[in-house]
Write a protein that holds these residues in place. Structure first.
Motif, mmCIF file in Angstrom:
data_model
loop_
_atom_site.group_PDB
_atom_site.id
_atom_site.type_symbol
_atom_site.label_atom_id
_atom_site.label_comp_id
_atom_site.label_asym_id
_atom_site.label_seq_id
_atom_site.Cartn_x
_atom_site.Cartn_y
_atom_site.Cartn_z
ATOM 1 N N ARG A 1 -4.397 -6.517 -9.994
ATOM 2 C CA ARG A 1 -3.224 -5.718 -9.589
ATOM 3 C C ARG A 1 -3.546 -4.848 -8.383
ATOM 4 O O ARG A 1 -2.739 -4.724 -7.470
ATOM 5 C CB ARG A 1 -2.731 -4.862 -10.757
ATOM 6 N N TYR A 2 -4.724 -4.239 -8.376
ATOM 7 C CA TYR A 2 -5.096 -3.404 -7.220
ATOM 8 C C TYR A 2 -5.184 -4.257 -5.951
ATOM 9 O O TYR A 2 -4.691 -3.872 -4.896
ATOM 10 C CB TYR A 2 -6.414 -2.671 -7.466
ATOM 11 N N ARG A 3 -5.797 -5.426 -6.059
ATOM 12 C CA ARG A 3 -5.886 -6.316 -4.891
ATOM 13 C C ARG A 3 -4.503 -6.782 -4.448
ATOM 14 O O ARG A 3 -4.239 -6.900 -3.257
ATOM 15 C CB ARG A 3 -6.762 -7.532 -5.202
ATOM 16 N N SER A 4 -3.632 -7.032 -5.406
ATOM 17 C CA SER A 4 -2.282 -7.466 -5.075
ATOM 18 C C SER A 4 -1.527 -6.382 -4.306
ATOM 19 O O SER A 4 -0.831 -6.662 -3.337
ATOM 20 C CB SER A 4 -1.536 -7.825 -6.366
ATOM 21 N N ALA A 5 -1.675 -5.134 -4.744
ATOM 22 C CA ALA A 5 -0.959 -4.024 -4.104
ATOM 23 C C ALA A 5 -1.588 -3.609 -2.789
ATOM 24 O O ALA A 5 -0.880 -3.270 -1.830
ATOM 25 C CB ALA A 5 -0.914 -2.822 -5.049
ATOM 26 N N LEU A 6 -2.919 -3.628 -2.713
ATOM 27 C CA LEU A 6 -3.616 -3.048 -1.562
ATOM 28 C C LEU A 6 -4.213 -4.076 -0.609
ATOM 29 O O LEU A 6 -4.673 -3.721 0.470
ATOM 30 C CB LEU A 6 -4.726 -2.110 -2.063
ATOM 31 N N GLY A 7 -4.218 -5.351 -0.999
ATOM 32 C CA GLY A 7 -4.814 -6.380 -0.157
ATOM 33 C C GLY A 7 -6.320 -6.434 -0.361
ATOM 34 O O GLY A 7 -6.860 -5.804 -1.268
ATOM 35 N N PRO A 8 -7.018 -7.154 0.505
ATOM 36 C CA PRO A 8 -8.470 -7.222 0.378
ATOM 37 C C PRO A 8 -9.082 -5.836 0.624
ATOM 38 O O PRO A 8 -8.618 -5.098 1.489
ATOM 39 C CB PRO A 8 -8.900 -8.187 1.483
ATOM 40 N N PRO B 1 0.822 -1.222 0.000
ATOM 41 C CA PRO B 1 0.000 0.000 0.000
ATOM 42 C C PRO B 1 0.859 1.276 0.000
ATOM 43 O O PRO B 1 0.514 2.261 -0.654
ATOM 44 C CB PRO B 1 -0.832 -0.132 1.275
ATOM 45 N N ARG B 2 1.982 1.252 0.698
ATOM 46 C CA ARG B 2 2.892 2.412 0.693
ATOM 47 C C ARG B 2 3.408 2.657 -0.717
ATOM 48 O O ARG B 2 3.413 3.786 -1.214
ATOM 49 C CB ARG B 2 4.043 2.167 1.658
ATOM 50 N N ASP B 3 3.843 1.587 -1.394
ATOM 51 C CA ASP B 3 4.334 1.713 -2.767
ATOM 52 C C ASP B 3 3.236 2.253 -3.689
ATOM 53 O O ASP B 3 3.498 3.097 -4.552
ATOM 54 C CB ASP B 3 4.799 0.357 -3.312
ATOM 55 N N PHE B 4 2.028 1.756 -3.493
ATOM 56 C CA PHE B 4 0.935 2.196 -4.349
ATOM 57 C C PHE B 4 0.662 3.688 -4.161
ATOM 58 O O PHE B 4 0.401 4.405 -5.137
ATOM 59 C CB PHE B 4 -0.335 1.378 -4.086
ATOM 60 N N GLN B 5 0.737 4.172 -2.932
ATOM 61 C CA GLN B 5 0.551 5.600 -2.694
ATOM 62 C C GLN B 5 1.651 6.413 -3.391
ATOM 63 O O GLN B 5 1.397 7.508 -3.901
ATOM 64 C CB GLN B 5 0.533 5.902 -1.197
ATOM 65 N N LEU B 6 2.859 5.861 -3.459
ATOM 66 C CA LEU B 6 3.939 6.530 -4.188
ATOM 67 C C LEU B 6 3.618 6.599 -5.681
ATOM 68 O O LEU B 6 3.945 7.583 -6.348
ATOM 69 C CB LEU B 6 5.271 5.814 -3.947
ATOM 70 N N VAL B 7 2.962 5.565 -6.210
ATOM 71 C CA VAL B 7 2.534 5.571 -7.615
ATOM 72 C C VAL B 7 1.516 6.693 -7.836
ATOM 73 O O VAL B 7 1.602 7.443 -8.816
ATOM 74 C CB VAL B 7 1.948 4.200 -8.023
#
Length: 193
Positions: A58-65, A3-9
């Motif tokens: 991909r969203y589920r993979s990055a952010l979880g359930p 989730p931290r990485d996704f926020q950086l995206v």
């Protein structure tokens, strides 16, 4: 991808508009510029790989359930709404709208359930990162949608009064559903003129 990485995206796409806000947010996440570049590189590789999973996966993979999953009707279209909290924007949720066939057809930031929307009455209230697409459209109807300059960008043409009550036509630009900037196009005539 976390989730931290996704926020950086998300921040990487917003940096074109407000590098100072992005810098503060990046530091809040404890990330370096190199961390942000690497997260974006990984996300792009995941998206463009010949063996790429669907966007929804991909969203589920990055952010979880998702924190919440609900059925939603948009016009005549039935879909699922998946929402996740993000630490940078506690009053918002990252929402992905998923078609019955599993296709993610929209992904953006929306107001969290139960969180109060900001008061949007004048042009001066439309500050960077202050509101979402839906909130601006509801505050200043009728909003006309504009195609964004990139897949994660969108826009609205709004009629908004300024602090002196002068009605102005404004282009509001959003990245991942969050307001980035407004540009005044014209002063409009008073009603009845």
């Amino acid at each position: 991808m976390t989730p931290r990485d996704f926020q950086l995206v998300l921040l990487r796409r917003m940096a074109d508009f407000h590098p100072e806000l992005v810098e503060d947010a990046r530091l809040e996440l404890g990330a370096s510029v190199a961390d942000m570049r690497e997260a974006n590189k990984r996300w792009q590789a995941m998206s463009r790989s010949p063996h790429a999973r669907s966007a929804a996966a991909r969203y589920r993979s990055a952010l979880g359930p998702p924190e919440t999953e609900a059925e939603r009707t948009v016009g005549d279209f039935e879909c699922a709404s998946w929402q996740w909290p993000l630490s940078l924007w506690p009053g918002l949720r990252f929402e992905v709208l998923v078609a019955p066939d599993g296709t993610a057809w929209n992904a953006w930031l929306v107001r969290a359930p139960g969180a109060g929307a900001p008061p949007l009455r004048t042009l001066e209230d439309l500050t960077p990162w202050s509101c979402t697409v839906d909130e601006a459209a509801r505050a200043f109807p009728p909003a006309r949608p504009l195609e964004g300059s990139a897949p994660t960008r969108s826009g609205l043409i709004l009629t908004v009064p300024d602090a002196q009550g002068v009605r102005r036509e404004v282009v509001a630009e959003f990245t991942w559903g969050l307001l980035q900037r407004t540009t005044v196009r014209d002063e409009l005539p008073e009603h009845g003129s």
